[in-house]
Scaffold this active site. Structure first.
Site, PDB file in Angstrom:
ATOM      1  N   HIS A  14       0.876  -1.199   0.000  1.00 33.86           N
ATOM      2  CA  HIS A  14       0.000   0.000   0.000  1.00 33.86           C
ATOM      3  C   HIS A  14       0.900   1.232   0.000  1.00 33.86           C
ATOM      4  O   HIS A  14       1.503   1.575   1.018  1.00 33.86           O
ATOM      5  CB  HIS A  14      -0.898   0.005   1.244  1.00 33.86           C
ATOM      6  CG  HIS A  14      -1.825   1.178   1.298  1.00 33.86           C
ATOM      7  ND1 HIS A  14      -3.177   1.044   1.516  1.00 33.86           N
ATOM      8  CD2 HIS A  14      -1.621   2.510   1.163  1.00 33.86           C
ATOM      9  CE1 HIS A  14      -3.745   2.234   1.509  1.00 33.86           C
ATOM     10  NE2 HIS A  14      -2.809   3.153   1.309  1.00 33.86           N
ATOM     11  N   HIS A  16       1.607   5.387  -1.701  1.00 34.16           N
ATOM     12  CA  HIS A  16       1.226   6.567  -2.489  1.00 34.16           C
ATOM     13  C   HIS A  16       2.472   7.133  -3.160  1.00 34.16           C
ATOM     14  O   HIS A  16       3.412   7.543  -2.467  1.00 34.16           O
ATOM     15  CB  HIS A  16       0.604   7.635  -1.590  1.00 34.16           C
ATOM     16  CG  HIS A  16      -0.671   7.179  -0.966  1.00 34.16           C
ATOM     17  ND1 HIS A  16      -1.896   7.334  -1.567  1.00 34.16           N
ATOM     18  CD2 HIS A  16      -0.912   6.524   0.203  1.00 34.16           C
ATOM     19  CE1 HIS A  16      -2.842   6.810  -0.805  1.00 34.16           C
ATOM     20  NE2 HIS A  16      -2.268   6.312   0.285  1.00 34.16           N
ATOM     21  N   LEU A  17       2.461   7.146  -4.481  1.00 35.69           N
ATOM     22  CA  LEU A  17       3.613   7.684  -5.216  1.00 35.69           C
ATOM     23  C   LEU A  17       3.327   9.040  -5.835  1.00 35.69           C
ATOM     24  O   LEU A  17       4.256   9.716  -6.299  1.00 35.69           O
ATOM     25  CB  LEU A  17       4.042   6.709  -6.322  1.00 35.69           C
ATOM     26  CG  LEU A  17       4.776   5.445  -5.866  1.00 35.69           C
ATOM     27  CD1 LEU A  17       5.014   4.505  -7.045  1.00 35.69           C
ATOM     28  CD2 LEU A  17       6.111   5.796  -5.198  1.00 35.69           C
ATOM     29  N   ARG A  18       2.026   9.412  -5.897  1.00 35.64           N
ATOM     30  CA  ARG A  18       1.639  10.698  -6.536  1.00 35.64           C
ATOM     31  C   ARG A  18       2.085  10.730  -8.000  1.00 35.64           C
ATOM     32  O   ARG A  18       2.265   9.709  -8.620  1.00 35.64           O
ATOM     33  CB  ARG A  18       2.196  11.912  -5.765  1.00 35.64           C
ATOM     34  CG  ARG A  18       2.090  11.829  -4.255  1.00 35.64           C
ATOM     35  CD  ARG A  18       0.677  11.871  -3.729  1.00 35.64           C
ATOM     36  NE  ARG A  18       0.671  12.068  -2.287  1.00 35.64           N
ATOM     37  CZ  ARG A  18      -0.266  11.613  -1.476  1.00 35.64           C
ATOM     38  NH1 ARG A  18      -1.291  10.907  -1.936  1.00 35.64           N
ATOM     39  NH2 ARG A  18      -0.203  11.858  -0.193  1.00 35.64           N
ATOM     40  N   ASN A  42      -5.254   7.340  -5.847  1.00 27.98           N
ATOM     41  CA  ASN A  42      -5.950   8.589  -5.491  1.00 27.98           C
ATOM     42  C   ASN A  42      -5.201   9.822  -5.975  1.00 27.98           C
ATOM     43  O   ASN A  42      -4.871  10.727  -5.209  1.00 27.98           O
ATOM     44  CB  ASN A  42      -6.225   8.663  -3.974  1.00 27.98           C
ATOM     45  CG  ASN A  42      -4.967   8.671  -3.126  1.00 27.98           C
ATOM     46  OD1 ASN A  42      -3.923   8.147  -3.534  1.00 27.98           O
ATOM     47  ND2 ASN A  42      -5.049   9.263  -1.943  1.00 27.98           N
ATOM     48  N   LYS A 100      -9.370  -0.249  -5.480  1.00 29.20           N
ATOM     49  CA  LYS A 100      -9.365   0.403  -4.173  1.00 29.20           C
ATOM     50  C   LYS A 100     -10.722   1.032  -3.903  1.00 29.20           C
ATOM     51  O   LYS A 100     -11.222   1.813  -4.711  1.00 29.20           O
ATOM     52  CB  LYS A 100      -8.274   1.489  -4.158  1.00 29.20           C
ATOM     53  CG  LYS A 100      -8.201   2.303  -2.875  1.00 29.20           C
ATOM     54  CD  LYS A 100      -7.784   1.460  -1.677  1.00 29.20           C
ATOM     55  CE  LYS A 100      -7.894   2.223  -0.377  1.00 29.20           C
ATOM     56  NZ  LYS A 100      -6.643   2.767   0.077  1.00 29.20           N
ATOM     57  N   HIS A 137     -10.338   1.240   2.097  1.00 30.84           N
ATOM     58  CA  HIS A 137     -10.091   2.251   3.125  1.00 30.84           C
ATOM     59  C   HIS A 137     -11.259   2.111   4.092  1.00 30.84           C
ATOM     60  O   HIS A 137     -12.362   2.589   3.819  1.00 30.84           O
ATOM     61  CB  HIS A 137     -10.018   3.665   2.541  1.00 30.84           C
ATOM     62  CG  HIS A 137      -9.704   4.670   3.605  1.00 30.84           C
ATOM     63  ND1 HIS A 137      -8.462   5.259   3.732  1.00 30.84           N
ATOM     64  CD2 HIS A 137     -10.449   5.132   4.644  1.00 30.84           C
ATOM     65  CE1 HIS A 137      -8.466   6.053   4.798  1.00 30.84           C
ATOM     66  NE2 HIS A 137      -9.656   5.993   5.357  1.00 30.84           N
ATOM     67  N   HIS A 175      -4.309  -0.630   6.024  1.00 28.11           N
ATOM     68  CA  HIS A 175      -3.841   0.178   7.168  1.00 28.11           C
ATOM     69  C   HIS A 175      -4.732   0.071   8.404  1.00 28.11           C
ATOM     70  O   HIS A 175      -5.264   1.055   8.880  1.00 28.11           O
ATOM     71  CB  HIS A 175      -3.633   1.644   6.777  1.00 28.11           C
ATOM     72  CG  HIS A 175      -4.720   2.255   5.922  1.00 28.11           C
ATOM     73  ND1 HIS A 175      -6.044   2.190   6.232  1.00 28.11           N
ATOM     74  CD2 HIS A 175      -4.638   2.963   4.770  1.00 28.11           C
ATOM     75  CE1 HIS A 175      -6.731   2.823   5.311  1.00 28.11           C
ATOM     76  NE2 HIS A 175      -5.910   3.295   4.406  1.00 28.11           N
ATOM     77  N   ASP A 248       1.518   2.651   3.482  1.00 29.22           N
ATOM     78  CA  ASP A 248       0.696   3.858   3.317  1.00 29.22           C
ATOM     79  C   ASP A 248       1.580   5.102   3.364  1.00 29.22           C
ATOM     80  O   ASP A 248       1.135   6.171   3.781  1.00 29.22           O
ATOM     81  CB  ASP A 248      -0.405   3.933   4.386  1.00 29.22           C
ATOM     82  CG  ASP A 248      -1.518   4.891   3.978  1.00 29.22           C
ATOM     83  OD1 ASP A 248      -1.558   5.312   2.808  1.00 29.22           O
ATOM     84  OD2 ASP A 248      -2.328   5.250   4.859  1.00 29.22           O
ATOM     85  N   HIS A 252       3.315  14.515   1.599  1.00 28.65           N
ATOM     86  CA  HIS A 252       2.721  15.855   1.454  1.00 28.65           C
ATOM     87  C   HIS A 252       3.837  16.835   1.759  1.00 28.65           C
ATOM     88  O   HIS A 252       4.612  16.595   2.701  1.00 28.65           O
ATOM     89  CB  HIS A 252       1.598  16.087   2.469  1.00 28.65           C
ATOM     90  CG  HIS A 252       0.396  15.203   2.276  1.00 28.65           C
ATOM     91  ND1 HIS A 252      -0.613  15.499   1.383  1.00 28.65           N
ATOM     92  CD2 HIS A 252       0.049  14.031   2.855  1.00 28.65           C
ATOM     93  CE1 HIS A 252      -1.540  14.550   1.427  1.00 28.65           C
ATOM     94  NE2 HIS A 252      -1.154  13.638   2.310  1.00 28.65           N
ATOM     95  N   ALA A 264      -3.563  14.600   5.820  1.00 27.68           N
ATOM     96  CA  ALA A 264      -3.286  13.324   6.493  1.00 27.68           C
ATOM     97  C   ALA A 264      -2.218  12.578   5.717  1.00 27.68           C
ATOM     98  O   ALA A 264      -2.304  12.452   4.501  1.00 27.68           O
ATOM     99  CB  ALA A 264      -4.555  12.492   6.558  1.00 27.68           C
TER     100      ALA A 264
HETATM  101  O1  DOR Z   1      -2.956   9.298   5.859  1.00 20.75           O
HETATM  102  C1  DOR Z   1      -3.374   9.050   4.744  1.00 20.75           C
HETATM  103  N1  DOR Z   1      -2.858   9.649   3.644  1.00 20.75           N
HETATM  104  N2  DOR Z   1      -4.375   8.205   4.629  1.00 20.75           N
HETATM  105  C2  DOR Z   1      -4.981   7.979   3.458  1.00 20.75           C
HETATM  106  O2  DOR Z   1      -5.907   7.208   3.417  1.00 20.75           O
HETATM  107  C3  DOR Z   1      -4.578   8.728   2.239  1.00 20.75           C
HETATM  108  C4  DOR Z   1      -3.195   9.188   2.342  1.00 20.75           C
HETATM  109  C5  DOR Z   1      -2.846  10.216   1.297  1.00 20.75           C
HETATM  110  O3  DOR Z   1      -3.148   9.982   0.109  1.00 20.75           O
HETATM  111  O4  DOR Z   1      -2.252  11.231   1.626  1.00 20.75           O
HETATM  112 ZN    ZN Z   2      -3.255   5.152   1.664  1.00 22.54          ZN
END
Ligand code: DOR
Ligand code: ZN
Length: 345
Positions: A14, A16-18, A42, A100, A137, A175, A248, A252, A264
């Site tokens: 799991h 996130h690479l953006r 996402n 997802k 999620h 998560h 996860d 950011h 988050a």
């Molecule tokens: O903390 C999180 N950040 N939880 C998530 O479900 C999404 C993720 C994000 O994409 O920043």
């Molecule tokens: Zn996530």
């Protein structure tokens, strides 16, 4: 005392690479240690179709550092208008490995998620038939449900009805943060598994709130009380094949974390393996680290473990960056709050 350990190369189930500059900045942090990762969809706009996933995978591969041998495993963002035929094609073509499910409004970029779960019935039925995993999620978005209860309520109100309606559907509770989720996974058959993040093994809600608010520890699902953290640590280190690593890791830039309405996400890609070695050692469970990071995940996703290995060696303080620069600003690397001594080669 064990001070060196060789294990199959880990995967991140799991991540996130953006996209664009952020992708370029954070991808090397994961590719350094991990062989594969389930890549979250996402983005803005989200990765919804097989064509979207194929294009995103191409951008990830193009952003890899020279010589890196990392394989992104793509996911589709389940929406109320997802076409089961497109899902089937993308899966059969080897482009996607999971879908997802975001309840609409549950977290970062989840606006295109699901509000009426009846609308996704045909997709879930097709996934069950084909054996495609659904990553969830697991939080309800009902404003009357306290944020610390949203995972437990999701199990009763959403997850359990989905599983009863689709007993063959293979589901990963992503998560997990509660003993309720650990108990639910343990009570189920083999079609249910769960990922656990690095940060939820290290922090509980006191770390976020006691002595001042720490925005870099804010993520979703939010860390719960210590009793839950203890159960998560026991589950992760137990060698039970239904629990595996999904970091996860969610970058950011600092300006978006340290804000009156901060985003988050904890960014753990850089130091996850060092932190996990520390946690497993603390729990007298180093021999179970490989199952959690490198064996249980591939088994659930019906893939072979990676062929190569990494070696973890305990020594002097590990020197790792505390920030990852991007053109838009720095991303702060998760601070576990203890010195890291496990080196990864
Ligand atoms: O903390 C999180 N950040 N939880 C998530 O479900 C999404 C993720 C994000 O994409 O920043
Ligand atoms: Zn996530």
């Amino acid at each position: 005392m064990t001070d060196s350990l060789t294990i199959k190369r880990p995967d991140d189930w799991h991540l996130h690479l953006r996209d664009r500059t952020m992708l370029a900045a954070v991808l090397p942090e994961t590719a350094r240690h991990f062989g594969r990762a389930i890549v979250m969809p996402n983005l803005v706009p989200p990765v919804v179709t097989g064509a979207d996933a194929k294009a995103y995978r191409k951008r990830i591969l193009a952003a890899l550092p020279n010589g890196a041998k990392f394989t992104p495993l793509m996911t589709l963002y389940l929406t109320e208008t997802t076409d089961p035929d497109d899902v089937e094609r993308a899966y059969n073509d080897g482009i996607i490995h999971a879908l997802k499910l975001y309840p609409a409004g549950a977290t970062t970029n989840s606006d295109s998620g699901v509000t009426n779960f009846d609308t996704v019935k045909p997709v879930l039925e097709r996934m069950a038939k084909l054996g495609i995993p659904l990553c969830t999620h697991g939080e309800v978005t009902d404003e009357n449900v306290d944020i610390f209860d949203r995972e437990a309520v999701f199990i009763d109100r959403v997850l359990d009805p989905i599983r009863r309606a689709n007993p063959e559907l293979r589901i990963v509770m992503e998560h997990i943060t509660t003993s309720d989720a650990v108990d639910y996974v343990k009570s189920a058959d083999t079609n249910l598994a769960a990922t656990i993040t690095t940060h939820h093994l290290v922090i509980n809600r006191n770390h976020i709130l006691v002595g001042g608010i720490r925005p870099h520890y804010y993520c979703l699902p939010v860390a719960k009380r210590q009793t839950h953290q203890i159960v998560l640590r026991a589950a992760a280190t137990s060698n039970d094949p239904r629990f595996f690593l999904g970091t996860d890791s969610a970058p950011h830039i600092d300006a978006n974390k340290i804000s009156v309405c901060g985003c988050a996400g904890c960014f753990t890609a850089t130091n996850t393996m060092s932190i996990l070695a520390h946690v497993f050692e603390d729990e007298n469970a180093l021999p179970h680290l490989e199952a959690f990071t490198s064996l249980n995940g591939p088994a659930f996703y019906r893939l072979d473990p990676n062929a190569d290995t990494i070696t973890l060696t305990k020594g002097d303080l590990v020197q790792l960056p505390t920030h990852i620069p991007t053109p838009e600003g720095d991303v702060t690397v998760f601070d576990p709050g203890f010195p890291l001594k496990w080196h990864i080669t």
